[in-house]
Scaffold this active site. Structure first.
Site, PDB file in Angstrom:
ATOM      1  N   TYR A  49      26.320  47.272  23.368  1.00 33.11           N
ATOM      2  CA  TYR A  49      26.645  46.056  24.119  1.00 33.11           C
ATOM      3  C   TYR A  49      27.495  45.089  23.287  1.00 33.11           C
ATOM      4  O   TYR A  49      27.401  43.865  23.477  1.00 33.11           O
ATOM      5  CB  TYR A  49      25.363  45.377  24.592  1.00 33.11           C
ATOM      6  CG  TYR A  49      24.757  46.025  25.831  1.00 33.11           C
ATOM      7  CD1 TYR A  49      25.451  46.012  27.056  1.00 33.11           C
ATOM      8  CD2 TYR A  49      23.507  46.628  25.802  1.00 33.11           C
ATOM      9  CE1 TYR A  49      24.906  46.575  28.191  1.00 33.11           C
ATOM     10  CE2 TYR A  49      22.950  47.206  26.949  1.00 33.11           C
ATOM     11  CZ  TYR A  49      23.661  47.173  28.135  1.00 33.11           C
ATOM     12  OH  TYR A  49      23.121  47.733  29.266  1.00 33.11           O
ATOM     13  N   PHE A  57      22.045  36.043  26.327  1.00 33.09           N
ATOM     14  CA  PHE A  57      21.030  37.039  26.687  1.00 33.09           C
ATOM     15  C   PHE A  57      21.065  38.293  25.806  1.00 33.09           C
ATOM     16  O   PHE A  57      20.301  39.222  26.020  1.00 33.09           O
ATOM     17  CB  PHE A  57      21.170  37.429  28.162  1.00 33.09           C
ATOM     18  CG  PHE A  57      22.527  38.006  28.541  1.00 33.09           C
ATOM     19  CD1 PHE A  57      22.840  39.335  28.290  1.00 33.09           C
ATOM     20  CD2 PHE A  57      23.492  37.203  29.152  1.00 33.09           C
ATOM     21  CE1 PHE A  57      24.077  39.866  28.645  1.00 33.09           C
ATOM     22  CE2 PHE A  57      24.736  37.719  29.512  1.00 33.09           C
ATOM     23  CZ  PHE A  57      25.022  39.061  29.252  1.00 33.09           C
ATOM     24  N   ARG A  85      29.987  51.815  40.420  1.00 32.19           N
ATOM     25  CA  ARG A  85      29.718  50.376  40.378  1.00 32.19           C
ATOM     26  C   ARG A  85      29.310  49.872  41.764  1.00 32.19           C
ATOM     27  O   ARG A  85      28.433  49.033  41.905  1.00 32.19           O
ATOM     28  CB  ARG A  85      30.947  49.602  39.878  1.00 32.19           C
ATOM     29  CG  ARG A  85      31.264  49.797  38.405  1.00 32.19           C
ATOM     30  CD  ARG A  85      30.245  49.231  37.457  1.00 32.19           C
ATOM     31  NE  ARG A  85      30.066  47.794  37.564  1.00 32.19           N
ATOM     32  CZ  ARG A  85      29.505  47.033  36.623  1.00 32.19           C
ATOM     33  NH1 ARG A  85      29.039  47.577  35.487  1.00 32.19           N
ATOM     34  NH2 ARG A  85      29.356  45.748  36.794  1.00 32.19           N
ATOM     35  N   THR A  91      24.997  42.797  39.242  1.00 31.43           N
ATOM     36  CA  THR A  91      24.116  42.738  38.068  1.00 31.43           C
ATOM     37  C   THR A  91      22.731  42.209  38.425  1.00 31.43           C
ATOM     38  O   THR A  91      21.716  42.765  38.012  1.00 31.43           O
ATOM     39  CB  THR A  91      24.756  41.824  36.992  1.00 31.43           C
ATOM     40  OG1 THR A  91      26.096  42.269  36.749  1.00 31.43           O
ATOM     41  CG2 THR A  91      23.959  41.848  35.706  1.00 31.43           C
ATOM     42  N   ARG A 102      20.467  48.753  42.635  1.00 27.63           N
ATOM     43  CA  ARG A 102      19.828  47.598  41.997  1.00 27.63           C
ATOM     44  C   ARG A 102      19.083  46.747  43.014  1.00 27.63           C
ATOM     45  O   ARG A 102      18.027  46.185  42.729  1.00 27.63           O
ATOM     46  CB  ARG A 102      20.871  46.776  41.237  1.00 27.63           C
ATOM     47  CG  ARG A 102      21.244  47.410  39.889  1.00 27.63           C
ATOM     48  CD  ARG A 102      22.474  46.775  39.299  1.00 27.63           C
ATOM     49  NE  ARG A 102      22.647  47.064  37.884  1.00 27.63           N
ATOM     50  CZ  ARG A 102      23.734  46.703  37.193  1.00 27.63           C
ATOM     51  NH1 ARG A 102      24.699  46.032  37.779  1.00 27.63           N
ATOM     52  NH2 ARG A 102      23.838  47.011  35.906  1.00 27.63           N
ATOM     53  N   HIS A 115      22.696  51.079  34.109  1.00 29.67           N
ATOM     54  CA  HIS A 115      23.996  50.620  33.592  1.00 29.67           C
ATOM     55  C   HIS A 115      25.063  51.562  34.127  1.00 29.67           C
ATOM     56  O   HIS A 115      24.816  52.756  34.271  1.00 29.67           O
ATOM     57  CB  HIS A 115      24.004  50.696  32.059  1.00 29.67           C
ATOM     58  CG  HIS A 115      25.386  50.560  31.476  1.00 29.67           C
ATOM     59  ND1 HIS A 115      25.943  49.346  31.138  1.00 29.67           N
ATOM     60  CD2 HIS A 115      26.339  51.495  31.206  1.00 29.67           C
ATOM     61  CE1 HIS A 115      27.180  49.529  30.688  1.00 29.67           C
ATOM     62  NE2 HIS A 115      27.448  50.831  30.715  1.00 29.67           N
TER      63      HIS A 115
HETATM   64  P1  IDP Z   1      26.575  44.863  34.349  1.00 31.67           P
HETATM   65  O1  IDP Z   1      25.470  45.731  33.793  1.00 31.67           O
HETATM   66  O2  IDP Z   1      26.439  44.658  35.833  1.00 31.67           O
HETATM   67  O3  IDP Z   1      27.944  45.355  33.943  1.00 31.67           O
HETATM   68  P2  IDP Z   1      26.905  42.773  32.366  1.00 31.67           P
HETATM   69  O4  IDP Z   1      27.387  41.408  32.651  1.00 31.67           O
HETATM   70  O5  IDP Z   1      27.851  43.702  31.671  1.00 31.67           O
HETATM   71  O6  IDP Z   1      26.387  43.405  33.736  1.00 31.67           O
HETATM   72  O7  IDP Z   1      25.586  42.609  31.504  1.00 31.67           O
HETATM   73  C1  IDP Z   1      25.016  43.726  30.830  1.00 31.67           C
HETATM   74  C2  IDP Z   1      23.535  43.710  31.064  1.00 31.67           C
HETATM   75  O8  IDP Z   1      22.980  42.535  30.456  1.00 31.67           O
HETATM   76  C3  IDP Z   1      23.085  43.598  32.531  1.00 31.67           C
HETATM   77  O9  IDP Z   1      23.078  44.850  33.196  1.00 31.67           O
HETATM   78  C4  IDP Z   1      21.702  43.028  32.379  1.00 31.67           C
HETATM   79  O10 IDP Z   1      20.741  44.019  32.014  1.00 31.67           O
HETATM   80  C5  IDP Z   1      21.883  42.048  31.229  1.00 31.67           C
HETATM   81  N1  IDP Z   1      22.223  40.698  31.691  1.00 31.67           N
HETATM   82  C6  IDP Z   1      23.405  40.270  32.196  1.00 31.67           C
HETATM   83  N2  IDP Z   1      23.377  38.970  32.509  1.00 31.67           N
HETATM   84  C7  IDP Z   1      22.140  38.530  32.168  1.00 31.67           C
HETATM   85  C8  IDP Z   1      21.480  37.255  32.252  1.00 31.67           C
HETATM   86  O11 IDP Z   1      22.032  36.258  32.696  1.00 31.67           O
HETATM   87  N3  IDP Z   1      20.191  37.226  31.810  1.00 31.67           N
HETATM   88  C9  IDP Z   1      19.552  38.321  31.313  1.00 31.67           C
HETATM   89  N4  IDP Z   1      20.133  39.529  31.216  1.00 31.67           N
HETATM   90  C10 IDP Z   1      21.394  39.637  31.642  1.00 31.67           C
HETATM   91 MG    MG Z   2      28.826  45.488  32.040  1.00 34.56          MG
END
Ligand code: IDP
Ligand code: MG
Length: 132
Positions: A49, A57, A85, A91, A102, A115
């Site tokens: 990540y 986060f 996606r 998310t 989801r 993911h």
């Molecule tokens: P995505 O998985 O939909 O691509 P990303 O923004 O890339 O979303 O974030 C990666 C992962 O981080 C998310 O799948 C989720 O598990 C976690 N995440 C994202 N935003 C938040 C938040 O605001 N609070 C807590 N965890 C978060």
């Molecule tokens: Mg992502």
């Protein structure tokens, strides 16, 4: 044909939803090309990540992602990256459209079950991360 990476996250493996997720993927005509069952260290999760370095986060996310079994898999299909996606949804499960994975099984914005690579560039890095 295009390839993308999906990871079944610890909240889903912990609730025995692996078969359900794979069934959904196969019904959506993704072909399973490679798969393994593993557990990440915190450092590995942080490396995976890396694009989120500096986000509030990240510490919580890397702890969660190393808290249990994860199942990375390579999926193949025409338009696989965008289609996956779409299948997983937004998310935050509360904002994910009805019928998405989801929305169906996600717990909250962090524990969102799966993911998926968000672009060709991400897939090109994320697939070799697990399947060098
Ligand atoms: P995505 O998985 O939909 O691509 P990303 O923004 O890339 O979303 O974030 C990666 C992962 O981080 C998310 O799948 C989720 O598990 C976690 N995440 C994202 N935003 C938040 C938040 O605001 N609070 C807590 N965890 C978060
Ligand atoms: Mg992502």
């Amino acid at each position: 044909m295009e390839r993308t990476l999906l990871i079944i996250k610890p909240d889903a493996t912990g609730r025995n939803l692996v078969g359900h997720i794979i069934n959904r993927l196969e019904k959506a005509r993704f072909t399973l090309v490679d798969m393994k069952l593993t557990r990440l260290t915190i450092d590995e999760a942080r490396k995976f990540y890396a694009v989120h370095e500096g986000k509030p986060f990240l510490d919580s996310l890397t702890e969660y992602m190393s808290s249990g079994t994860v199942i990375p898999m390579v999926l193949e299909k025409e338009n696989a990256i965008a289609d996956l996606r779409k299948l997983i949804g937004a998310t935050n499960p509360e904002q994910a459209e009805c019928g998405t994975l989801r929305n169906e099984i996600g717990v909250d914005v962090q524990h969102n079950s799966v993911h998926a690579s968000d672009s060709q560039e991400s897939a090109d890095v994320e697939i070799p991360f697990f399947f060098g």
